[in-house]
Design a protein around this motif. Structure first.
Motif, mmCIF file in Angstrom:
data_model
loop_
_atom_site.group_PDB
_atom_site.id
_atom_site.type_symbol
_atom_site.label_atom_id
_atom_site.label_comp_id
_atom_site.label_asym_id
_atom_site.label_seq_id
_atom_site.Cartn_x
_atom_site.Cartn_y
_atom_site.Cartn_z
ATOM 1 N N ASN A 215 0.742 -1.285 0.109
ATOM 2 C CA ASN A 215 -0.143 0.212 -0.131
ATOM 3 C C ASN A 215 1.145 1.103 0.049
ATOM 4 N N GLU A 216 0.485 2.256 -0.779
ATOM 5 C CA GLU A 216 1.361 3.517 -0.905
ATOM 6 C C GLU A 216 0.549 4.535 -0.034
ATOM 7 N N SER A 217 1.314 5.356 0.513
ATOM 8 C CA SER A 217 0.659 6.646 0.920
ATOM 9 C C SER A 217 0.141 7.615 -0.129
ATOM 10 N N ASN A 218 -0.672 8.427 0.295
ATOM 11 C CA ASN A 218 -1.297 9.342 -0.922
ATOM 12 C C ASN A 218 -0.261 10.078 -1.685
ATOM 13 N N ILE A 219 0.855 10.428 -0.852
ATOM 14 C CA ILE A 219 2.001 11.283 -1.235
ATOM 15 C C ILE A 219 2.593 10.323 -2.526
ATOM 16 N N MET A 220 2.779 9.161 -2.533
ATOM 17 C CA MET A 220 3.436 8.407 -3.457
ATOM 18 C C MET A 220 2.140 7.864 -4.492
ATOM 19 N N GLY A 221 1.083 8.626 -4.444
ATOM 20 C CA GLY A 221 0.030 8.007 -5.718
ATOM 21 C C GLY A 221 -1.009 7.192 -5.178
ATOM 22 N N GLY A 222 -1.015 6.854 -3.863
ATOM 23 C CA GLY A 222 -2.235 6.282 -3.304
ATOM 24 C C GLY A 222 -2.524 5.038 -3.524
ATOM 25 N N GLY A 223 -1.777 4.025 -4.259
ATOM 26 C CA GLY A 223 -1.969 2.793 -4.880
ATOM 27 C C GLY A 223 -2.213 1.954 -3.885
ATOM 28 N N PHE B 10 -12.239 5.528 -12.204
ATOM 29 C CA PHE B 10 -10.786 5.928 -11.815
ATOM 30 C C PHE B 10 -11.036 7.215 -10.788
ATOM 31 N N LYS B 11 -9.922 7.251 -9.686
ATOM 32 C CA LYS B 11 -10.038 8.252 -8.911
ATOM 33 C C LYS B 11 -8.478 8.871 -8.804
ATOM 34 N N LYS B 12 -8.407 10.023 -9.187
ATOM 35 C CA LYS B 12 -7.039 10.765 -9.212
ATOM 36 C C LYS B 12 -6.406 10.934 -8.000
ATOM 37 N N ARG B 13 -5.114 10.434 -7.852
ATOM 38 C CA ARG B 13 -4.183 10.464 -6.611
ATOM 39 C C ARG B 13 -3.100 11.417 -7.061
ATOM 40 N N LEU B 14 -2.681 12.494 -6.316
ATOM 41 C CA LEU B 14 -1.573 13.378 -6.579
ATOM 42 C C LEU B 14 -0.141 12.691 -6.227
ATOM 43 N N HIS B 15 0.837 13.037 -6.944
ATOM 44 C CA HIS B 15 2.221 12.772 -6.481
ATOM 45 C C HIS B 15 2.903 13.664 -5.909
ATOM 46 N N GLY B 16 3.565 13.301 -4.635
ATOM 47 C CA GLY B 16 4.267 14.395 -3.951
ATOM 48 C C GLY B 16 3.252 15.398 -3.386
ATOM 49 N N GLY B 17 2.153 15.593 -3.506
ATOM 50 C CA GLY B 17 1.341 16.614 -2.705
ATOM 51 C C GLY B 17 1.333 17.884 -4.051
#
Length: 127
Positions: A52-60, A101-108
């Motif tokens: 699992n990834e944090s939201n800052i890493m794309g939230g995968g 699909f839901k958008k997740r930001l990279h690096g905030g």
């Protein structure tokens, strides 16, 4: 623009002794082609997180594939017009949202053309 079939053959599905086809929206056919094209991997790619990834890493989520847009500006200027009737990144995003699909930001980083990921809970490890 690329021309793709608008239906897929479902393996192991038989009706009256004939294979069953299921229509696939044109948007998804072109999306699949883009994600499996190695020449576009520096612009967009398919990724399956091993944890699992944090939201800052794309939230995968572990084991669930995601679309990673590395360079939205190049996607808009060089790629979208070859596959769709438009080359507008915002329209591409709307279509992804329409299909769940839901958008997740990279690096905030926020911004219309910032690198990001798109996740979908119903997608497995293959595009």
């Amino acid at each position: 623009r690329h021309a793709l079939p608008t239906s897929i053959l479902l393996p192991n599905a038989q009706a009256f002794g004939e294979a069953v086809t299921h229509p696939v929206p044109e948007f998804l056919c072109h999306l699949f082609t883009m994600l499996t094209d190695p020449q576009l991997s520096d612009i967009m790619s398919w990724s399956v997180p091993v944890e699992n990834e944090s939201n800052i890493m794309g939230g995968g989520k572990k084991g669930i594939g995601k679309i990673v847009v590395h360079n939205p500006e190049r996607l808009q200027s060089e790629v979208l017009g070859k596959y769709y009737r438009h080359s507008c990144y915002a329209s591409f995003q709307r279509q992804l949202n329409y299909f769940g699909f839901k958008k997740r930001l990279h690096g905030g980083k926020k911004g219309k053309l910032s690198p990001c990921s798109y996740v979908h809970d119903g997608v497995g490890d293959e595009p």
